[in-house]
Design an enzyme around this catalytic site. Sequence first.
Site, short mmCIF file in Angstrom:
data_model
loop_
_atom_site.label_atom_id
_atom_site.label_comp_id
_atom_site.label_asym_id
_atom_site.label_seq_id
_atom_site.Cartn_x
_atom_site.Cartn_y
_atom_site.Cartn_z
N ASP A 53 2.50 1.96 3.30
CA ASP A 53 3.48 0.99 3.83
C ASP A 53 4.89 1.44 3.50
OD1 ASP A 53 1.26 -0.62 4.35
OD2 ASP A 53 1.50 -1.77 2.50
N ASP A 70 -5.68 -13.54 9.11
CA ASP A 70 -4.53 -13.47 8.18
C ASP A 70 -3.38 -14.38 8.58
OD1 ASP A 70 -5.80 -11.62 6.56
OD2 ASP A 70 -4.75 -9.88 7.36
N GLU A 82 -10.83 -6.73 -4.61
CA GLU A 82 -10.63 -7.77 -3.58
C GLU A 82 -11.85 -7.84 -2.67
OE1 GLU A 82 -6.84 -7.76 -1.46
OE2 GLU A 82 -7.90 -8.52 0.31
N HIS A 122 0.88 -1.18 0.00
CA HIS A 122 0.00 0.00 0.00
C HIS A 122 0.92 1.22 0.00
CE1 HIS A 122 -2.28 -3.00 2.40
NE2 HIS A 122 -3.37 -2.45 1.94
C1 XLS Z 1 -7.52 -6.43 4.37
C2 XLS Z 1 -7.09 -6.65 3.01
C3 XLS Z 1 -5.99 -5.73 2.52
C4 XLS Z 1 -5.87 -5.78 1.03
C5 XLS Z 1 -5.08 -4.67 0.45
O1 XLS Z 1 -8.27 -7.19 4.95
O2 XLS Z 1 -6.73 -7.99 2.87
O3 XLS Z 1 -4.79 -6.02 3.14
O4 XLS Z 1 -5.32 -6.98 0.58
O5 XLS Z 1 -5.57 -3.43 0.81
CA CA Z 2 -7.41 -10.45 5.41
CA CA Z 3 -5.87 -9.05 1.19
#
Ligand code: XLS
Ligand code: CA
Ligand code: CA
Length: 441
Positions: free
Chosen positions: A102, A307, A230, A99
């Site tokens: 980042d 995650d 996404e 991002h």
């Molecule tokens: C958050 C998302 C994010 C995207 C990119 O839950 O996964 O990290 O992949 O903004």
């Molecule tokens: Ca995620």
């Molecule tokens: Ca993601």
Amino acid sequence: MAYFENVNQIKFEGPASTNPFAFKFYNPEEKIGGKTMEEYLRFGVAYWHTFVADGSDPFGAGTMIRPWDKYTGMDLAKARVEAAFEFFEKLGVPYFCFHDVDIAPEGSNLRETYQNLDTIVSMIKDYMKDSKTKLLWNTANNFTNPRFTHGAASSSNADIFAYSAAKVKKGLEIGKELGAENYVFWGGREGYETLLNTDLKLELDNLGRFYHMAVDYAKEIGFDAQFLIEPKPKEPTTHQYDFDVASGYAFLQKYGLQDHFKFNIEANHATLAGHTFEHELRYARINGMLGSVDANQGDTLLGWDTDEFPTDLYSTTLAMYEIIKNGGLGRGGLNFDAKVRRGSFDPEDLFHAHIAGMDSFAIGFKVAQKLVDDKVLDNVVEDRYQTYTEGIGLDIVEGRTDFHKLEDHALNLTEIKNKSGRTEKIKATINQYLLNAYAGK
Ligand code: XLS
Ligand code: CA
Ligand code: CA
């Protein structure tokens, strides 16, 4: 300066190796189905989880020990670039993702933020010249800063819509500068907390307008990356607009955007939406919309986005099955949008985590290719839908029936026979393939 001085180049040593800093299953040069693992799996490192995240959670402060943390501001941003390229090289990973926030700190205004970005982007570009690691995708973080509290392109505030557009415009320029394969739109806070104060139609229309402007600008500057939406159903908002592939696809079709986007599918987002990872991959695949993957896993005991690094071989196998059936990921890849657990705070854990993820997908790839080659599931499906290959079934799929003809057929049936779906037998066969893949059987 070396940031990971205790770690050398990670090499493939095979399933019998006891070296924790070696791949047991991921052998970049090994060919599976005619393609090397490296070119097919296209692994990516997520900059945010690996070089930025500090391990904090809603109940506690950061825990991560990171050798670059002695720096602040732009010095910290520069140290992270150095650490990142050392990490990419030692891991031998072909891609990374980030991002905007980042890689460079936000300035006191947007102009200053741009300047910070320009400095770091040119540093990254220099590093990329001597590195084999390329940019899989970049994106704009339009959700962390308090200004995005009501969303970005779906904000109730038009100034924020404009601000978000400016950040994405800059992101597209950066993507072009660094040769990104894709550009990702994750609807960070594009959604609502309550319908009571929300103009649902205006917000969705604005989102559609925003994406059209992004498509137009990429065209204007000659940035040919694949655009990816996404999906995620919730978190941070109660209802995210890009809920899952099915609703995202309907959105894209409604606003005439379906030819400009594909999906970036994240395993943990699929499960949050009440789907399996493979469901989302399949839904995208059958519609020609599978673009890229955020490779991670959730925790079935927890209802939020954890995650985790992917280690579930059953899941990686079924995911790779969809990817192979898709003919690969094209310009997409397998980005580890995954973070080490809060208790795994040593820098070395970043290597252990990525090795675990890469090995898990390598196994999945190998097993899935064998399932495809042996037509294990194809045969099951072919047999199950056999009634559509002749007689009335063939008439149905070839459009030669109507309700009159179907009623005629039904009235003349003397006996109807269904076949067993054999779910348990199929699952047992998959287990057999999983266990035999490395036994040479
Ligand atoms: C958050 C998302 C994010 C995207 C990119 O839950 O996964 O990290 O992949 O903004
Ligand atoms: Ca995620
Ligand atoms: Ca993601």
